[in-house]
Design a protein around this motif. Sequence first.
Motif, PDB file in Angstrom:
ATOM      1  N   LEU A  84       0.928  -1.356  -0.045  1.00  0.00           N
ATOM      2  CA  LEU A  84       0.139  -0.082  -0.040  1.00  0.00           C
ATOM      3  C   LEU A  84       1.085   1.187  -0.041  1.00  0.00           C
ATOM      4  O   LEU A  84       0.607   2.199  -1.008  1.00  0.00           O
ATOM      5  CB  LEU A  84      -0.959   0.122   1.258  1.00  0.00           C
ATOM      6  N   ASP A  85       1.788   1.286   0.836  1.00  0.00           N
ATOM      7  CA  ASP A  85       2.718   2.579   0.928  1.00  0.00           C
ATOM      8  C   ASP A  85       3.351   2.801  -0.476  1.00  0.00           C
ATOM      9  O   ASP A  85       3.392   4.073  -0.887  1.00  0.00           O
ATOM     10  CB  ASP A  85       3.784   2.450   2.053  1.00  0.00           C
ATOM     11  N   ARG A  86       3.850   1.878  -0.991  1.00  0.00           N
ATOM     12  CA  ARG A  86       4.429   2.111  -2.525  1.00  0.00           C
ATOM     13  C   ARG A  86       3.384   2.748  -3.490  1.00  0.00           C
ATOM     14  O   ARG A  86       3.602   3.330  -4.428  1.00  0.00           O
ATOM     15  CB  ARG A  86       5.049   0.775  -3.068  1.00  0.00           C
ATOM     16  N   LEU A  87       2.339   2.071  -3.428  1.00  0.00           N
ATOM     17  CA  LEU A  87       1.349   2.365  -4.237  1.00  0.00           C
ATOM     18  C   LEU A  87       0.582   3.793  -4.385  1.00  0.00           C
ATOM     19  O   LEU A  87       0.473   4.667  -5.239  1.00  0.00           O
ATOM     20  CB  LEU A  87      -0.002   1.436  -4.205  1.00  0.00           C
ATOM     21  N   ILE A  88       0.508   4.203  -3.184  1.00  0.00           N
ATOM     22  CA  ILE A  88       0.326   5.620  -2.751  1.00  0.00           C
ATOM     23  C   ILE A  88       1.395   6.618  -3.067  1.00  0.00           C
ATOM     24  O   ILE A  88       1.040   7.534  -3.644  1.00  0.00           O
ATOM     25  CB  ILE A  88      -0.089   5.534  -1.196  1.00  0.00           C
ATOM     26  N   GLU A  89       2.670   6.092  -2.779  1.00  0.00           N
ATOM     27  CA  GLU A  89       3.726   6.919  -2.903  1.00  0.00           C
ATOM     28  C   GLU A  89       4.028   7.332  -4.542  1.00  0.00           C
ATOM     29  O   GLU A  89       4.292   8.291  -4.878  1.00  0.00           O
ATOM     30  CB  GLU A  89       4.825   6.278  -2.255  1.00  0.00           C
ATOM     31  N   GLU A  90       3.988   6.036  -5.333  1.00  0.00           N
ATOM     32  CA  GLU A  90       4.604   5.873  -6.454  1.00  0.00           C
ATOM     33  C   GLU A  90       3.521   6.512  -7.746  1.00  0.00           C
ATOM     34  O   GLU A  90       3.991   6.942  -8.794  1.00  0.00           O
ATOM     35  CB  GLU A  90       5.219   4.824  -7.060  1.00  0.00           C
ATOM     36  N   ASN A  91       2.166   6.927  -7.175  1.00  0.00           N
ATOM     37  CA  ASN A  91       1.366   6.951  -8.123  1.00  0.00           C
ATOM     38  C   ASN A  91       0.532   8.245  -8.035  1.00  0.00           C
ATOM     39  O   ASN A  91       0.425   8.719  -6.662  1.00  0.00           O
ATOM     40  CB  ASN A  91       0.090   5.910  -8.313  1.00  0.00           C
TER      41      ASN A  91
END
Lengths: 404, 124
Positions: free
Chosen positions: A201-208
């Motif tokens: 989740l953290d990556r998805l929120i950060e990278e998009n």
Amino acid sequence: MQQEWTNWSGSLRFTPGSTETPSDEEELAQLVCRAASDGRTVRAAGAGHSSSPLVQTEDILVSMERFRGVEHHDPGAREVTVKSGMMLREANRAFLDLGLALENLGDVDLQSLVGAIGTGTHGTGRRFHILSHHLIGGRLVNGRGEIVEFPMERDSEFVLAARVALGALGIFTALRLRLVPAFRLHRREWCAHIEDCLADLDRLIEENRNFDFYWYPRSDEAKLRTLNFPEEDQKTTIPYARCVKEMSGWSGEVIPRQRELRFDEIEFFFPAEAGPRCFREVRKRVKARHRKSVGWRVLYRTIAADNAYLSGAHSRDSVTISLHQNNTLPYDEYFRDIEHIFRDYGGRPHWGKKHYLKAGDLRPLYPMWDRFLELRQRMDPEGVFLNPYLSELLGCGRTAPLHA
Amino acid sequence: MKIIGRTTWAIPGGRIPLNSTGPEPDFTSNEELCILNAGYQDAKVEITVFYESRDPVGPYRITVPAKRTRHVRFNDLIAPEAMPLDTDYACIVDSDVAIVVQFNRRDTSRAENALMGVMAFPVD
């Protein structure tokens, strides 16, 4: 005979005492002035997409449908003043014609622009604010029937109150917005298991640029949505998910989607760091207690902190979690039960959706609550814009005698 | 190839189990409609659901492309509304072209899974 008024989902119905459709600001001001002197109340209707009873009245309902179009455009400052009766979809097109756009949008564009602003409507993306953040001034008719201009340069405090005003400060006639240059996005929808999504989740929120997900309670699967600038989206990968749909276009064309299926909804804002834990508890509770009657989805989004007085994201980067239920099925027991969890995590309600909080519950959640009420009292001392729901919500009553 | 199947089918004995055991969605208790469209035209299928004590709900609309099969869990249907679990129901499946319809139930309420598959009743 007066026609019954119904909202989009059909869960809110009432018959106003009269419906007025003023053609300009002066006519509206006279109408409010008369109402004030007669001890009557006035509520303004938007598009009816909201399902909270903010608009409900047995007295005067005002339609702003004649207040349409762009009033002023300052290209250098990227500022636009629009008349307040514009629908969000119509406004998006008008902004695009000027080479401008709102920085973000919600799931649908069926609302009126002023209704979306007045209820703190939002999209998703950790760097983006609620739509109201664009508001930097405008005009309204206050409870005395006076036309009041409120430029940010002169009265920034009032603008912070006006950004999420629930129709309680007056009836907006013009909205001055600072926009961003028009932009295109590449949208993709992915299917994945919810556990894989939560682990990443953290990556998805950060990278998009924009990311959200829907969880489906009867399969534990999730629909993930990513939106990025087309030229930057090539690197986006979600190895455990399969892409099921993609499209590109102007932001106003690809962020909102069509919603044929009608539903009722409850949504709360939480401190961003509490979002995952809250979602896991909601998921556990839905599976344990509500799966028999709930088949539809739970939506998880992110929003940047802002400083509007009654914004759900006031002073804190936020996550929102919303429950959906088909509008033909009962929602009350489900929403009430999950609201207890929402409150345990410091949740603030979306003003345009279902919730069960009253003034006593709400006041501790908003640091600027009392200041908002002071400004409200100044703008509408006799309570012309209060209905029973708003009186209970804000904890303030009418001071003028009710119309017989 | 010969056109096979019927355009209207009935399934009287539906009841989606409420509880599940094991990882989801693979082990979610479910009832499933398996549709074969062996013909040359896409099948536009409408499902109407009947209950004991309320009016029928529907149509739930799905498309089965020509020369394809499609398996649809009743659990996942949400338009026009989600079906209640643990509740008796029946359904009529109508199609604009001939199709073949099978009905499956998988019950994972207990760790010892139960699986049942029957042909729907061809009405026409």
